[in-house]
Design an enzyme around this catalytic site. Structure first.
Site, PDB file in Angstrom:
ATOM      1  N   ARG A  72      31.319  72.838 -11.260  1.00 16.04           N
ATOM      2  CA  ARG A  72      29.980  72.244 -11.351  1.00 16.04           C
ATOM      3  C   ARG A  72      28.926  73.026 -10.588  1.00 16.04           C
ATOM      4  O   ARG A  72      27.854  72.489 -10.271  1.00 16.04           O
ATOM      5  CB  ARG A  72      29.968  70.769 -11.015  1.00 16.04           C
ATOM      6  N   ARG A 107      22.754  62.238  -6.422  1.00 14.54           N
ATOM      7  CA  ARG A 107      23.767  62.898  -7.263  1.00 14.54           C
ATOM      8  C   ARG A 107      23.130  63.504  -8.509  1.00 14.54           C
ATOM      9  O   ARG A 107      23.515  64.584  -8.951  1.00 14.54           O
ATOM     10  CB  ARG A 107      24.859  61.894  -7.654  1.00 14.54           C
ATOM     11  N   ARG A 124      33.111  52.414  -5.860  1.00 16.76           N
ATOM     12  CA  ARG A 124      33.008  53.707  -5.167  1.00 16.76           C
ATOM     13  C   ARG A 124      31.875  53.713  -4.140  1.00 16.76           C
ATOM     14  O   ARG A 124      30.818  53.158  -4.382  1.00 16.76           O
ATOM     15  CB  ARG A 124      32.814  54.827  -6.196  1.00 16.76           C
ATOM     16  N   LYS A 132      32.656  60.952 -18.413  1.00 17.84           N
ATOM     17  CA  LYS A 132      33.666  62.025 -18.386  1.00 17.84           C
ATOM     18  C   LYS A 132      35.057  61.456 -18.069  1.00 17.84           C
ATOM     19  O   LYS A 132      36.033  61.748 -18.756  1.00 17.84           O
ATOM     20  CB  LYS A 132      33.306  63.092 -17.325  1.00 17.84           C
ATOM     21  N   ARG A 164      29.902  49.644 -12.686  1.00 14.28           N
ATOM     22  CA  ARG A 164      31.226  50.290 -12.658  1.00 14.28           C
ATOM     23  C   ARG A 164      32.123  49.741 -11.553  1.00 14.28           C
ATOM     24  O   ARG A 164      31.703  49.472 -10.451  1.00 14.28           O
ATOM     25  CB  ARG A 164      31.077  51.791 -12.439  1.00 14.28           C
TER      26      ARG A 164
HETATM   27  P1  AP5 Z   1      32.724  57.208 -16.003  1.00 12.29           P
HETATM   28  O1  AP5 Z   1      33.675  57.584 -17.077  1.00 12.29           O
HETATM   29  O2  AP5 Z   1      33.279  56.725 -14.708  1.00 12.29           O
HETATM   30  O3  AP5 Z   1      31.665  58.386 -15.763  1.00 12.29           O
HETATM   31  P2  AP5 Z   1      31.850  59.812 -15.094  1.00 12.29           P
HETATM   32  O4  AP5 Z   1      31.091  60.784 -15.927  1.00 12.29           O
HETATM   33  O5  AP5 Z   1      33.283  60.096 -14.819  1.00 12.29           O
HETATM   34  O6  AP5 Z   1      31.029  59.553 -13.751  1.00 12.29           O
HETATM   35  P3  AP5 Z   1      31.355  59.971 -12.247  1.00 12.29           P
HETATM   36  O7  AP5 Z   1      30.453  59.116 -11.402  1.00 12.29           O
HETATM   37  O8  AP5 Z   1      32.810  59.907 -11.974  1.00 12.29           O
HETATM   38  O9  AP5 Z   1      30.863  61.419 -12.250  1.00 12.29           O
HETATM   39  P4  AP5 Z   1      30.626  62.344 -11.054  1.00 12.29           P
HETATM   40  O10 AP5 Z   1      30.632  63.662 -11.693  1.00 12.29           O
HETATM   41  O11 AP5 Z   1      29.399  61.993 -10.287  1.00 12.29           O
HETATM   42  O12 AP5 Z   1      31.810  61.988 -10.034  1.00 12.29           O
HETATM   43  P5  AP5 Z   1      33.114  62.776  -9.593  1.00 12.29           P
HETATM   44  O13 AP5 Z   1      34.137  61.770  -9.296  1.00 12.29           O
HETATM   45  O14 AP5 Z   1      33.444  63.869 -10.498  1.00 12.29           O
HETATM   46  O15 AP5 Z   1      31.748  56.085 -16.611  1.00 12.29           O
HETATM   47  C1  AP5 Z   1      30.739  55.491 -15.824  1.00 12.29           C
HETATM   48  C2  AP5 Z   1      30.603  53.995 -16.166  1.00 12.29           C
HETATM   49  O16 AP5 Z   1      30.161  53.839 -17.502  1.00 12.29           O
HETATM   50  C3  AP5 Z   1      31.921  53.223 -16.084  1.00 12.29           C
HETATM   51  O17 AP5 Z   1      31.638  51.942 -15.639  1.00 12.29           O
HETATM   52  C4  AP5 Z   1      32.425  53.208 -17.518  1.00 12.29           C
HETATM   53  O18 AP5 Z   1      33.274  52.098 -17.753  1.00 12.29           O
HETATM   54  C5  AP5 Z   1      31.133  53.141 -18.299  1.00 12.29           C
HETATM   55  N1  AP5 Z   1      31.182  53.866 -19.580  1.00 12.29           N
HETATM   56  C6  AP5 Z   1      31.833  55.047 -19.814  1.00 12.29           C
HETATM   57  N2  AP5 Z   1      31.615  55.459 -21.084  1.00 12.29           N
HETATM   58  C7  AP5 Z   1      30.787  54.519 -21.636  1.00 12.29           C
HETATM   59  C8  AP5 Z   1      30.189  54.399 -22.930  1.00 12.29           C
HETATM   60  N3  AP5 Z   1      30.382  55.319 -23.893  1.00 12.29           N
HETATM   61  N4  AP5 Z   1      29.393  53.327 -23.168  1.00 12.29           N
HETATM   62  C9  AP5 Z   1      29.163  52.406 -22.195  1.00 12.29           C
HETATM   63  N5  AP5 Z   1      29.708  52.456 -20.951  1.00 12.29           N
HETATM   64  C10 AP5 Z   1      30.507  53.505 -20.687  1.00 12.29           C
HETATM   65  O19 AP5 Z   1      32.610  63.426  -8.210  1.00 12.29           O
HETATM   66  C11 AP5 Z   1      32.295  62.606  -7.109  1.00 12.29           C
HETATM   67  C12 AP5 Z   1      31.866  63.458  -5.927  1.00 12.29           C
HETATM   68  O20 AP5 Z   1      32.950  64.315  -5.510  1.00 12.29           O
HETATM   69  C13 AP5 Z   1      30.694  64.425  -6.205  1.00 12.29           C
HETATM   70  O21 AP5 Z   1      29.428  63.778  -6.067  1.00 12.29           O
HETATM   71  C14 AP5 Z   1      30.939  65.491  -5.112  1.00 12.29           C
HETATM   72  O22 AP5 Z   1      30.535  65.038  -3.862  1.00 12.29           O
HETATM   73  C15 AP5 Z   1      32.472  65.603  -5.092  1.00 12.29           C
HETATM   74  N6  AP5 Z   1      32.957  66.628  -6.050  1.00 12.29           N
HETATM   75  C16 AP5 Z   1      33.836  66.421  -7.080  1.00 12.29           C
HETATM   76  N7  AP5 Z   1      34.037  67.555  -7.761  1.00 12.29           N
HETATM   77  C17 AP5 Z   1      33.261  68.498  -7.166  1.00 12.29           C
HETATM   78  C18 AP5 Z   1      33.001  69.861  -7.448  1.00 12.29           C
HETATM   79  N8  AP5 Z   1      33.582  70.492  -8.493  1.00 12.29           N
HETATM   80  N9  AP5 Z   1      32.118  70.521  -6.645  1.00 12.29           N
HETATM   81  C19 AP5 Z   1      31.526  69.921  -5.595  1.00 12.29           C
HETATM   82  N10 AP5 Z   1      31.722  68.626  -5.270  1.00 12.29           N
HETATM   83  C20 AP5 Z   1      32.577  67.912  -6.075  1.00 12.29           C
HETATM   84 MG    MG Z   2      34.429  60.379 -13.081  1.00 13.71          MG
END
Ligand code: AP5
Ligand code: MG
Length: 221
Positions: free
Chosen positions: A87, A172, A161, A13, A127
């Protein structure tokens, strides 16, 4: 136009949001990135969410909506790309109300990043992220164009991270299936749901995502 990216942790994402927001001039908002910046600053909000995020759980719906509202008021725009929010179903309903209250259009597209769990483990293992703007990279699949320099902001600082440990990823994923998957039924029912195959290469996924948003924007929605 309000676009939402939804999908499990590591599905790409953030990687796609960095690319696609520039193509369509969408204001990119990631609640995860905002919360991590608050943790890095050591603010009261950051201190209150640090352990929850580190454990792989979600922070409360109320807190997320407060963070989102503050961000929308700080950066007023009618063209948004929301990454990782809403989410939970409660957040989806609260978001509808918030958008209406701020005079913004309703969510027009929710793009679901479809991918198998076993691919996610490898992605999260490799990552690393820009310490300054949060851009995601991968040791093998997605390194910065110039080694050691962020493609997007030029920073030379990178971090791993705190929630990218394998046991936390497991938690997660559990929370994702329990809390986030149900929002897809809601967005399907209002005709906003689209899906992409997130296991393709980053460039192929970008092509799919761009084509979906283009079609929608050509219809003027
Ligand atoms: P990446 O693009 O970083 O993936 P992502 O989907 O953004 O993964 P996240 O871990 O950021 O998602 P998340 O939803 O758990 O975390 P968030 O920060 O939102 O890609 C991942 C890896 O793959 C990278 O190394 C990249 O280079 C590689 N890659 C990407 N695309 C690729 C491809 N096509 N092919 C190969 N490799 C590829 O949330 C974190 C925490 O914050 C949550 O757990 C929660 O505690 C809190 N939080 C945030 N928002 C909320 C909410 N709305 N409600 C409640 N808690 C929340
Ligand atoms: Mg992300």
């Amino acid at each position: 136009m309000i676009v939402v990216f939804s999908g499990p942790p590591g599905s790409g994402k953030g990687t796609q949001a960095q690319r696609v927001s520039k193509v369509f001039d969408l204001e990119y908002i990631s609640t995860g990135n905002i919360l991590r910046s608050e943790i890095a600053l050591g603010s009261p909000l950051g201190r209150s969410v640090k352990d929850v995020i580190g454990s792989g759980a979600f922070i409360s719906d109320k807190m997320v909506l407060e963070v989102l509202e503050a961000e929308l008021r700080r950066k007023p725009s009618k063209a948004l790309l929301l990454d990782g929010v809403p989410r939970t179903l409660a957040q989806a309903y609260m978001l509808d109300d918030l958008l209406a209250e701020l005079g913004l259009p309703p969510v027009s597209i929710v793009i679901q990043f479809d991918i198998d769990d076993d691919v996610l483990v490898e992605r999260i293992r490799g990552r690393f992220s820009c310490a300054s703007c949060g851009a995601s990279y991968h040791k093998k699949n997605n390194a910065p164009k110039i080694e050691g320099v962020c493609d997007y902001c030029g920073s030379k600082d990178f971090i791993i991270r705190q929630d990218d440990r394998e046991e936390v990823l497991k938690k997660r994923l559990e929370v994702y299936y329990l809390e986030t998957l149900p929002i897809l039924g809601y967005y399907k029912s209002v005709g906003a749901l689209r899906r992409v195959d997130a296991s393709l290469t980053p460039d192929k996924v970008s092509e799919e995502v761009i084509s979906i948003i283009k079609k929608k924007s050509e219809k003027g929605e």
